[in-house]
Design a protein around this motif. Sequence first.
Motif, PDB file in Angstrom:
ATOM      1  N   GLN A 147       2.181  15.919   2.789  1.00 37.45           N
ATOM      2  CA  GLN A 147       2.442  14.830   3.496  1.00 37.45           C
ATOM      3  C   GLN A 147       3.684  14.065   2.510  1.00 37.45           C
ATOM      4  O   GLN A 147       3.837  14.415   1.314  1.00 37.45           O
ATOM      5  CB  GLN A 147       1.725  13.792   3.799  1.00 37.45           C
ATOM      6  N   SER A 148       4.708  13.538   3.149  1.00 36.57           N
ATOM      7  CA  SER A 148       5.914  12.883   2.654  1.00 36.57           C
ATOM      8  C   SER A 148       5.209  11.438   2.173  1.00 36.57           C
ATOM      9  O   SER A 148       4.432  10.736   2.775  1.00 36.57           O
ATOM     10  CB  SER A 148       7.069  12.586   3.640  1.00 36.57           C
ATOM     11  N   PRO A 149       5.604  10.948   1.089  1.00 39.47           N
ATOM     12  CA  PRO A 149       4.846   9.922   0.433  1.00 39.47           C
ATOM     13  C   PRO A 149       5.213   8.564   1.397  1.00 39.47           C
ATOM     14  O   PRO A 149       6.394   8.502   2.150  1.00 39.47           O
ATOM     15  CB  PRO A 149       5.934   9.495  -0.802  1.00 39.47           C
ATOM     16  N   GLY A 150       4.166   7.986   1.581  1.00 39.63           N
ATOM     17  CA  GLY A 150       4.351   6.755   2.537  1.00 39.63           C
ATOM     18  C   GLY A 150       4.289   5.465   1.616  1.00 39.63           C
ATOM     19  O   GLY A 150       3.252   5.275   0.795  1.00 39.63           O
ATOM     20  N   PHE A 151       4.777   4.091   2.358  1.00 39.85           N
ATOM     21  CA  PHE A 151       4.607   2.982   1.757  1.00 39.85           C
ATOM     22  C   PHE A 151       4.787   1.961   2.626  1.00 39.85           C
ATOM     23  O   PHE A 151       5.527   2.085   3.626  1.00 39.85           O
ATOM     24  CB  PHE A 151       5.811   2.737   0.381  1.00 39.85           C
ATOM     25  N   GLN A 152       3.973   0.794   2.484  1.00 46.09           N
ATOM     26  CA  GLN A 152       4.105  -0.264   3.228  1.00 46.09           C
ATOM     27  C   GLN A 152       3.901  -1.642   2.479  1.00 46.09           C
ATOM     28  O   GLN A 152       3.015  -1.658   1.902  1.00 46.09           O
ATOM     29  CB  GLN A 152       3.161  -0.141   4.490  1.00 46.09           C
ATOM     30  N   ALA A 153       4.803  -2.548   2.841  1.00 40.67           N
ATOM     31  CA  ALA A 153       4.618  -3.913   1.876  1.00 40.67           C
ATOM     32  C   ALA A 153       3.998  -4.679   2.768  1.00 40.67           C
ATOM     33  O   ALA A 153       3.887  -4.864   4.061  1.00 40.67           O
ATOM     34  CB  ALA A 153       5.969  -4.277   1.935  1.00 40.67           C
ATOM     35  N   ASP A 154       3.326  -5.774   1.994  1.00 48.69           N
ATOM     36  CA  ASP A 154       2.601  -6.854   2.574  1.00 48.69           C
ATOM     37  C   ASP A 154       1.615  -6.442   3.353  1.00 48.69           C
ATOM     38  O   ASP A 154       1.404  -6.876   4.427  1.00 48.69           O
ATOM     39  CB  ASP A 154       3.642  -7.819   3.081  1.00 48.69           C
ATOM     40  N   VAL A 175       0.794  -1.109  -0.126  1.00 50.57           N
ATOM     41  CA  VAL A 175       0.018   0.195   0.096  1.00 50.57           C
ATOM     42  C   VAL A 175       0.677   1.322   0.282  1.00 50.57           C
ATOM     43  O   VAL A 175       1.815   1.357   0.814  1.00 50.57           O
ATOM     44  CB  VAL A 175      -0.767  -0.115   1.207  1.00 50.57           C
ATOM     45  N   ALA A 176       0.487   2.214  -0.932  1.00 50.64           N
ATOM     46  CA  ALA A 176       1.324   3.295  -0.969  1.00 50.64           C
ATOM     47  C   ALA A 176       0.107   4.597  -0.676  1.00 50.64           C
ATOM     48  O   ALA A 176      -0.688   4.437  -1.050  1.00 50.64           O
ATOM     49  CB  ALA A 176       2.069   3.827  -2.445  1.00 50.64           C
ATOM     50  N   VAL A 177       0.628   5.548   0.131  1.00 48.25           N
ATOM     51  CA  VAL A 177      -0.195   6.612   0.700  1.00 48.25           C
ATOM     52  C   VAL A 177       0.402   8.122   0.115  1.00 48.25           C
ATOM     53  O   VAL A 177       1.562   8.224   0.507  1.00 48.25           O
ATOM     54  CB  VAL A 177      -0.341   6.471   2.141  1.00 48.25           C
ATOM     55  N   ASN A 178      -0.145   8.915  -0.610  1.00 46.08           N
ATOM     56  CA  ASN A 178       0.387  10.214  -1.086  1.00 46.08           C
ATOM     57  C   ASN A 178      -0.870  11.172  -1.154  1.00 46.08           C
ATOM     58  O   ASN A 178      -2.105  10.810  -1.090  1.00 46.08           O
ATOM     59  CB  ASN A 178       0.946  10.112  -2.488  1.00 46.08           C
ATOM     60  N   GLY A 179      -0.352  12.485  -1.079  1.00 42.36           N
ATOM     61  CA  GLY A 179      -1.231  13.392  -1.442  1.00 42.36           C
ATOM     62  C   GLY A 179      -2.023  14.156  -0.306  1.00 42.36           C
ATOM     63  O   GLY A 179      -2.820  15.152  -0.471  1.00 42.36           O
TER      64      GLY A 179
END
Length: 362
Positions: free
Chosen positions: A19-26, A6-10
């Motif tokens: 916000q700073s781009p966020g990312f979380q795997a699995d 899941v990636a979170v942006n904007g």
Amino acid sequence: MSPLDVAVNGAQDTLGQVQSPGFQADVFEITYIPPTHVIDMKGSIDGGIFVHPAGTGHVLTDADIGKTVEFIIRYDIPTDYGGCANGVVQNFLCTNLVFTNTGGTPLSLTNVTSEWLTRNRYRVTWKIADGDEQFGSINVIVAGGVGRKDDTNIKNTDFELVGVFSIDTKNPTVGSVAPSAATIRSGVPASGVFTLTVAYSEPMDMTSTPLLSFPNQSLGALLSPTGGSWIDSTHYAQNFAVGTVAGTVTAMQAKAALVFPAVDVMVAGARDANGNLQSAGVVAGVFAVNFAGAAAAAAIPTLSTWGLLLLGTLLMGLTAISQSARPRAKRLRRARARAPSGAGRPLSRSQPSKNPSSRCSA
């Protein structure tokens, strides 16, 4: 399916900072559970004669009437029995079949029963009847609503199978019978060969032989079959030798027996391409027969050589008798001419007798 990232942006904070781009795997996984699916629908009769698919399988015909045809519908995933109890005959109340190009269930299929044999196999049987119908390729929809064994809420939808099997219980019929001559008479046909051409309603077995007859008129030996052949799969030509009108025929027989304004033709015995026997039929008024003139001429009596000799002898005898009577007639006429006047005439009562002895004395 593999775990998803899941990636979170904007997003912005309350002061408008991005916000700073966020990312979380699995983060999570998705597992797709498909519904059951119909693989095929195969049928057979007599425990081993396959009726599928249409075009190559055995066609249900008149020869199969009274037999039982069995179809097995196969599913790729174990089912929930479609809501039916396992192994119990359900009288077709569970999985339903819809015939899409036959106007409903064919009339040739009767006494239906059905049951689940296993969670992957569903059996339907029919008794074959004489539906007098023909379908070259039958399509079947297997109704949906069958759930998975492990999740009955996941159900399949309707599925159509194309070209499952064929039915031909329709008996071929005679469409027409065409004569090579409208009227058979003296000199017609000139070749002495008369042909009747039969047209059938469907392609026929060209190894079968139609039988032509004349059920309502007594033609005797006037037409003698000499052989026939198939012109094509729907037309058969039968040849007849036309007999001559001769022999001892009376004038009355000539007028009554050899004139038929309309001759009916019966055709029977042929089979169609699938082996169904044709419906025997009579075609009315196919041709006419008019041999009255020829038969009347044949009815005039003729004399043999001995008869002619006898007739000549009789005529000569009558001539001789006539000639011998002529001189005697002439002599008689001359004798009458020389006799005295009154000679030979009888006396009348008014003339007196000249014989003295016949007078009365005083």
